[in-house]
Design a protein around this motif. Structure first.
Motif, PDB file in Angstrom:
ATOM      1  N   GLU A 167      11.838  -9.510   0.891  1.00 47.98           N
ATOM      2  CA  GLU A 167      11.093  -8.131   0.563  1.00 47.98           C
ATOM      3  C   GLU A 167      11.416  -6.994   1.453  1.00 47.98           C
ATOM      4  O   GLU A 167      10.376  -6.366   1.828  1.00 47.98           O
ATOM      5  N   SER A 168      12.767  -6.807   1.652  1.00 54.94           N
ATOM      6  CA  SER A 168      13.100  -5.638   2.666  1.00 54.94           C
ATOM      7  C   SER A 168      12.746  -4.539   2.059  1.00 54.94           C
ATOM      8  O   SER A 168      12.689  -3.461   2.885  1.00 54.94           O
ATOM      9  N   GLY A 169      12.872  -4.242   0.970  1.00 56.88           N
ATOM     10  CA  GLY A 169      12.536  -2.785   0.078  1.00 56.88           C
ATOM     11  C   GLY A 169      10.801  -2.488   0.451  1.00 56.88           C
ATOM     12  O   GLY A 169      10.609  -1.370   0.394  1.00 56.88           O
ATOM     13  N   LYS A 170      10.110  -3.138   1.237  1.00 60.30           N
ATOM     14  CA  LYS A 170       8.840  -3.046   1.331  1.00 60.30           C
ATOM     15  C   LYS A 170       8.610  -2.719   2.772  1.00 60.30           C
ATOM     16  O   LYS A 170       7.250  -2.539   3.161  1.00 60.30           O
ATOM     17  N   THR A 171       9.627  -2.757   3.529  1.00 55.35           N
ATOM     18  CA  THR A 171       9.114  -2.776   5.111  1.00 55.35           C
ATOM     19  C   THR A 171       9.032  -1.234   5.618  1.00 55.35           C
ATOM     20  O   THR A 171       8.930  -1.326   6.777  1.00 55.35           O
ATOM     21  N   MET A 172       8.811  -0.414   4.912  1.00 61.81           N
ATOM     22  CA  MET A 172       8.657   1.186   5.190  1.00 61.81           C
ATOM     23  C   MET A 172       9.292   1.299   6.425  1.00 61.81           C
ATOM     24  O   MET A 172       8.965   1.763   7.652  1.00 61.81           O
ATOM     25  N   PRO A 173      10.762   1.015   6.478  1.00 70.33           N
ATOM     26  CA  PRO A 173      11.695   1.333   7.630  1.00 70.33           C
ATOM     27  C   PRO A 173      11.302   3.022   8.150  1.00 70.33           C
ATOM     28  O   PRO A 173      11.366   4.035   7.701  1.00 70.33           O
ATOM     29  N   GLY A 174      11.396   3.044   9.510  1.00 72.75           N
ATOM     30  CA  GLY A 174      11.331   4.359  10.296  1.00 72.75           C
ATOM     31  C   GLY A 174      10.004   4.733  10.297  1.00 72.75           C
ATOM     32  O   GLY A 174       9.233   5.662  11.000  1.00 72.75           O
ATOM     33  N   TYR A 175       8.761   4.165   9.693  1.00 71.82           N
ATOM     34  CA  TYR A 175       7.256   4.697   9.580  1.00 71.82           C
ATOM     35  C   TYR A 175       6.664   4.183  11.099  1.00 71.82           C
ATOM     36  O   TYR A 175       6.724   3.220  11.404  1.00 71.82           O
ATOM     37  N   THR A 176       6.047   5.237  11.638  1.00 77.17           N
ATOM     38  CA  THR A 176       5.384   5.125  12.935  1.00 77.17           C
ATOM     39  C   THR A 176       4.082   5.885  12.801  1.00 77.17           C
ATOM     40  O   THR A 176       3.490   6.183  13.759  1.00 77.17           O
ATOM     41  N   GLY A 177       3.544   6.106  11.526  1.00 79.19           N
ATOM     42  CA  GLY A 177       2.333   6.690  11.458  1.00 79.19           C
ATOM     43  C   GLY A 177       0.867   5.758  11.660  1.00 79.19           C
ATOM     44  O   GLY A 177       1.177   4.830  12.204  1.00 79.19           O
ATOM     45  N   ALA A 178       0.014   6.113  11.119  1.00 81.34           N
ATOM     46  CA  ALA A 178      -1.229   5.245  11.277  1.00 81.34           C
ATOM     47  C   ALA A 178      -1.266   3.845  10.738  1.00 81.34           C
ATOM     48  O   ALA A 178      -0.818   3.806   9.580  1.00 81.34           O
ATOM     49  N   ILE A 179      -1.952   2.939  11.246  1.00 79.71           N
ATOM     50  CA  ILE A 179      -2.222   1.493  10.531  1.00 79.71           C
ATOM     51  C   ILE A 179      -3.504   1.950   9.946  1.00 79.71           C
ATOM     52  O   ILE A 179      -4.485   2.264  10.504  1.00 79.71           O
ATOM     53  N   GLN A 180      -3.226   1.608   8.808  1.00 79.53           N
ATOM     54  CA  GLN A 180      -4.428   1.749   7.707  1.00 79.53           C
ATOM     55  C   GLN A 180      -5.259   0.477   7.734  1.00 79.53           C
ATOM     56  O   GLN A 180      -5.019  -0.402   6.758  1.00 79.53           O
ATOM     57  N   TYR A 181      -6.253   0.258   8.637  1.00 76.85           N
ATOM     58  CA  TYR A 181      -7.141  -0.780   8.763  1.00 76.85           C
ATOM     59  C   TYR A 181      -7.830  -0.834   7.394  1.00 76.85           C
ATOM     60  O   TYR A 181      -8.324   0.173   6.761  1.00 76.85           O
ATOM     61  N   ARG A 182      -8.520  -2.078   7.094  1.00 75.58           N
ATOM     62  CA  ARG A 182      -9.355  -2.364   6.032  1.00 75.58           C
ATOM     63  C   ARG A 182     -10.637  -2.941   6.300  1.00 75.58           C
ATOM     64  O   ARG A 182     -10.649  -3.515   7.461  1.00 75.58           O
ATOM     65  N   LEU A 183     -11.597  -2.608   5.662  1.00 73.28           N
ATOM     66  CA  LEU A 183     -13.089  -3.289   5.767  1.00 73.28           C
ATOM     67  C   LEU A 183     -13.278  -4.521   4.881  1.00 73.28           C
ATOM     68  O   LEU A 183     -12.742  -4.371   3.454  1.00 73.28           O
ATOM     69  N   PRO A 184     -13.991  -5.347   5.228  1.00 74.63           N
ATOM     70  CA  PRO A 184     -14.208  -6.459   4.466  1.00 74.63           C
ATOM     71  C   PRO A 184     -15.547  -5.960   3.278  1.00 74.63           C
ATOM     72  O   PRO A 184     -16.311  -5.329   3.561  1.00 74.63           O
ATOM     73  N   ALA A 185     -15.127  -6.398   2.034  1.00 77.75           N
ATOM     74  CA  ALA A 185     -16.140  -6.154   0.939  1.00 77.75           C
ATOM     75  C   ALA A 185     -17.512  -6.867   1.179  1.00 77.75           C
ATOM     76  O   ALA A 185     -18.455  -6.294   0.843  1.00 77.75           O
ATOM     77  N   VAL A 186     -17.304  -7.879   1.936  1.00 80.01           N
ATOM     78  CA  VAL A 186     -18.738  -8.824   1.915  1.00 80.01           C
ATOM     79  C   VAL A 186     -18.840  -8.773   3.584  1.00 80.01           C
ATOM     80  O   VAL A 186     -17.975  -9.247   4.230  1.00 80.01           O
ATOM     81  N   GLU A 187     -19.988  -8.505   3.987  1.00 78.18           N
ATOM     82  CA  GLU A 187     -20.192  -8.453   5.250  1.00 78.18           C
ATOM     83  C   GLU A 187     -20.001  -9.919   6.068  1.00 78.18           C
ATOM     84  O   GLU A 187     -20.660 -10.996   5.498  1.00 78.18           O
ATOM     85  N   GLY A 188     -19.220  -9.957   7.190  1.00 79.71           N
ATOM     86  CA  GLY A 188     -19.151 -11.291   7.711  1.00 79.71           C
ATOM     87  C   GLY A 188     -17.803 -11.978   7.268  1.00 79.71           C
ATOM     88  O   GLY A 188     -17.556 -12.978   7.923  1.00 79.71           O
ATOM     89  N   ALA A 189     -17.518 -11.514   5.930  1.00 80.83           N
ATOM     90  CA  ALA A 189     -16.085 -12.275   5.515  1.00 80.83           C
ATOM     91  C   ALA A 189     -14.793 -11.441   6.067  1.00 80.83           C
ATOM     92  O   ALA A 189     -14.775 -10.326   5.845  1.00 80.83           O
ATOM     93  N   PRO A 190     -14.208 -12.388   6.772  1.00 83.99           N
ATOM     94  CA  PRO A 190     -12.875 -11.646   7.429  1.00 83.99           C
ATOM     95  C   PRO A 190     -11.847 -11.239   6.213  1.00 83.99           C
ATOM     96  O   PRO A 190     -11.923 -11.921   5.324  1.00 83.99           O
ATOM     97  N   VAL A 191     -11.045  -9.752   6.590  1.00 81.37           N
ATOM     98  CA  VAL A 191     -10.084  -9.499   5.588  1.00 81.37           C
ATOM     99  C   VAL A 191      -8.898 -10.491   5.657  1.00 81.37           C
ATOM    100  O   VAL A 191      -8.302 -10.643   4.734  1.00 81.37           O
ATOM    101  N   ILE A 192      -8.597 -11.180   6.942  1.00 80.74           N
ATOM    102  CA  ILE A 192      -7.484 -12.001   6.812  1.00 80.74           C
ATOM    103  C   ILE A 192      -8.086 -13.213   7.246  1.00 80.74           C
ATOM    104  O   ILE A 192      -8.800 -13.497   8.365  1.00 80.74           O
ATOM    105  N   ALA A 193      -7.629 -14.333   6.643  1.00 81.23           N
ATOM    106  CA  ALA A 193      -8.028 -15.713   6.626  1.00 81.23           C
ATOM    107  C   ALA A 193      -7.615 -16.090   7.873  1.00 81.23           C
ATOM    108  O   ALA A 193      -6.401 -15.961   8.221  1.00 81.23           O
ATOM    109  N   SER A 194      -8.348 -16.848   8.703  1.00 81.68           N
ATOM    110  CA  SER A 194      -8.057 -17.391   9.831  1.00 81.68           C
ATOM    111  C   SER A 194      -8.191 -18.948  10.118  1.00 81.68           C
ATOM    112  O   SER A 194      -9.267 -19.342   9.681  1.00 81.68           O
TER     113      SER A 194
END
Length: 676
Positions: free
Chosen positions: A211-238
């Motif tokens: 998926e090289s076409g999605k790597t946003m080459p050269g991008y050094t802008g802001a990291i767009q963090y996300r919030l969980p839709a449900v309180e206490g539920a992680p956005v990324i599974a661990s």
């Protein structure tokens, strides 16, 4: 108002400016230029940059997308429980990693990324290398270099890492950079593209997955963090890595891994954790103060997969905006309106300055580096410069000083400024100041248990006692934050004995707090017990000056030194102390009452701080022993513990001393104790 009326005001204002004289006009021109540069480059100026970053964090949180758990990414982590089970903490067990990799290889992951530096030898290295060489799933292995990751690796470690990765050539495992941008101690933006470094971990994984076409080459802008839709539920599974080390778990866990990007690393309380744009904002439960670095890499992968490459406004737009701000302030000052008509105009301008970055952020524009606070301060400086020139009189500054200075400055300092108004700058300037931050333990909880009238009475009495201490010692009262008092010495007028005044004030503040406790106890036995007053003292640079507008101005200090003093105050609770100062503060005083209390890393800070406690009654002989112990502690030996242990036995009621012994027994890397 008709245009002709506004034109009359403008002409009168411009006439007053011209009559101010050549020197005043030249000074006004310089101030307008300074306002323009400040409005344009506020992100690059100490103190103002902190304010800009804080506002950026706030709007990033408020406009963040709330999402369900991301089904494309899985974090496989070493937890503190994992390390307890292994009875091994550092380096992370590579035998366990090799077992997990062999099982993950059969579960159908798109790509695997390992956020663990293999920079020092372990017995399991041969097994791990053999496993990596036989992996069918592409694996990105953490890489760091001394030139770009000075805080993570030293030369000898890099040499071992290079040798380790060299043995993987020809396999499906390749190096990937784990460098993050921690400017000002917070990870807000993507790391810069540095020559000689392999792709950042997430980009390498997407390339390996096709998926090289999605790597946003050269991008050094802001990291767009996300919030969980449900309180206490992680956005990324661990999931803990232990689950993947057992071959019998493969059939059960395969569905959790198939088709996902798998990141492997640590999720430990005291290792590789970073602050993000959400760390100081948001609701408790939705955000964490710090997150594992692994999670930042996961968020960058998600941002690439979603194609959220945020555009930034070009520099010419920022110059035009700064110019508009200065022109708006100049015209507003020239109008010289004296009635209510000025308020809608000023309100509209300030709403534009503060609301425009919010609007851009909400519409997918990267506002990291976009001024907000700088526009306001630049406007204030420009407005003040033109207003001052238009009036061309010291009477305005005299009236300002008489009406305002006496409320937060000592009497003799206020009088000196009244006689010499030029001593008080009408804009921010960098100063080295002594900062005091105090807080009353448990007052908020107590306020819920008593009547509001009694809360007001007690709080007013408490603040009156502490304010008098500050003013009696020649300090400037910056602000009250509830029951907290913030004060400083060294501005607007620096005195040779500022350090001693500030130190004695810090100790006297604690004594005043104890007197207040006794006063409340004697007042009414039914009142809840009042907690002790804690004090933090620090010396450092800050931007000090008047901020606000013509009708409401606050003389205050902005900068990291204020935050450090606040964190030292809060640290007293964990240190079993009442007053704590940084060595930078204590070393500038002539007092001999300081005793060294070790080195700590304050919460949210990367650099450790040597701390000193005022202890006038502590015997001089024991103070020398304690000083020797702290010198020995820097070498990491056990001699320091033995010396402190003898002092603890000699002073069994000294809780702060016992706390020091505990900290010496639990030091982290760099012979420092990490709070939090």
């Amino acid at each position: 108002m008709p245009a002709s009326g506004s034109g009359t005001y403008l002409k009168r204002g411009w006439r007053n400016v011209r009559e101010a004289g050549t020197q005043r006009l030249a000074l006004t021109g310089l101030l307008l230029l300074a306002a323009l540069l400040l409005a344009r480059f506020s992100w690059n100026l100490p103190g103002l940059a902190d304010a800009e970053a804080y506002l950026f964090d706030g709007r990033s949180y408020d406009t963040a997308e709330q999402v369900e758990q991301d089904p494309r990414i899985l974090m496989v982590v070493y937890t503190d429980q994992t390390l307890m089970n292994l009875q091994k903490r550092s380096p992370l067990d590579r035998g366990l990693l090799a077992k997990a990799l062999r099982n993950l290889d059969s579960m159908g992951a798109k790509a695997i990324g390992i956020d663990i530096l293999f920079d020092q030898p372990q017995e399991e290295d041969a097994e791990l290398i053999a496993t990596l060489r036989t992996m069918r799933t592409p694996v990105s292995v953490a890489y760091a270099a001394t030139a770009t990751n000075q805080d993570d690796i030293i030369y000898e470690q890099q040499q071992y890492l290079e040798n380790f990765l060299g043995q993987l050539k020809g396999s499906n495992a390749r190096p990937a950079s784990i460098r993050l941008d921690n400017t000002s101690g917070v990870t807000r933006i993507w790391p810069s593209i540095e020559p000689g470094l392999p792709p950042v971990l997430g980009r390498a994984m997407l390339e390996d997955a096709g998926e090289s076409g999605k790597t946003m080459p050269g991008y050094t802008g802001a990291i767009q963090y996300r919030l969980p839709a449900v309180e206490g539920a992680p956005v990324i599974a661990s999931l803990p890595i232990d689950l993947f080390a057992d071959p019998e778990m493969v059939p059960l866990m395969a569905e959790q891994v198939a088709g996902k990007y798998v990141l492997i690393g640590g999720d430990l309380l005291d290792f590789d954790r970073v602050d993000t744009t959400f760390s100081a904002t948001g609701d408790e439960g939705l955000t964490q103060s710090t997150v594992p670095g692994l999670q930042v890499h996961a968020e960058m992968i998600a941002q690439m997969l979603d194609g959220r490459q945020l555009p930034r406004p070009p520099p010419v737009t920022l110059w035009l905006l700064a110019t508009f701000v200065v022109l708006a302030a100049t015209l507003s000052a020239l109008l010289e309106w004296r009635d209510w008509k000025v308020y809608p105009l000023l309100g509209a301008q300030f709403a534009l300055f503060l609301g425009l970055p919010y609007l851009l952020q909400a519409n997918g524009i990267d506002t990291y580096g976009f001024p907000a606070f700088g526009l306001v301060v630049g406007w204030i400086i420009a407005f003040t410069a033109v207003t001052s020139a238009a009036r061309a009189s010291g009477a305005v500054q005299r009236n300002f000083a008489q009406g305002a200075l006496g409320k937060y400055l000592p009497r003799e300092m206020a009088q000196e400024i009244i006689e010499n108004p030029e001593l008080l700058a009408l804009h921010g300037e960098k100063k080295s100041i002594y900062v005091l931050f105090s807080d009353l333990e448990g007052f908020t909880k107590m306020s819920h248990a008593i009547e509001p009238e009694m809360v007001a009475k007690l709080l007013n009495r408490y603040l009156e006692m502490l304010s008098q201490v500050v003013l009696d010692h020649g300090g400037v009262i910056d602000k009250f934050v509830g029951d907290a008092v913030v004060a400083f010495w060294g501005a607007p007028i620096a005195k040779p004995d500022d350090a001693e005044r500030a130190a004695r004030a810090g100790y006297a503040i604690w004594q005043a707090g104890e007197a207040f406790r006794a006063e409340v106890a004697a007042m009414d036995a039914k009142l809840p017990k009042v907690g002790k007053t804690r004090v933090g003292l620090h010396y450092g640079q800050a931007v000090v000056g008047n901020f606000g507008g013509e009708n409401r101005i606050q003389y205050t200090a902005l900068g990291d030194s204020m935050n450090t003093a606040a964190r030292l105050e809060a640290a007293n609770k964990a240190l079993d102390s009442s007053v704590m100062a940084s060595r930078e503060f204590a070393d500038r005083t002539p007092l001999d009452w300081w005793r060294p209390m070790g080195r700590i890393t304050l919460r949210g800070r990367a650099q450790p701080v040597n701390i000193m406690e005022p202890a006038p009654d502590f015997p001089a002989k024991d103070r020398k022993v304690l000083t020797q112990a702290m010198i020995l502690a820097d070498s990491g030996g056990s001699e320091a513990q033995e010396l402190v242990r003898t002092l603890v036995a000699k002073h069994p009621d000294d809780k702060a001393l016992a706390n020091l012994l505990y900290r010496l027994q639990n030091l982290s890397g760099g012979n420092t104790y990490v709070l939090g």
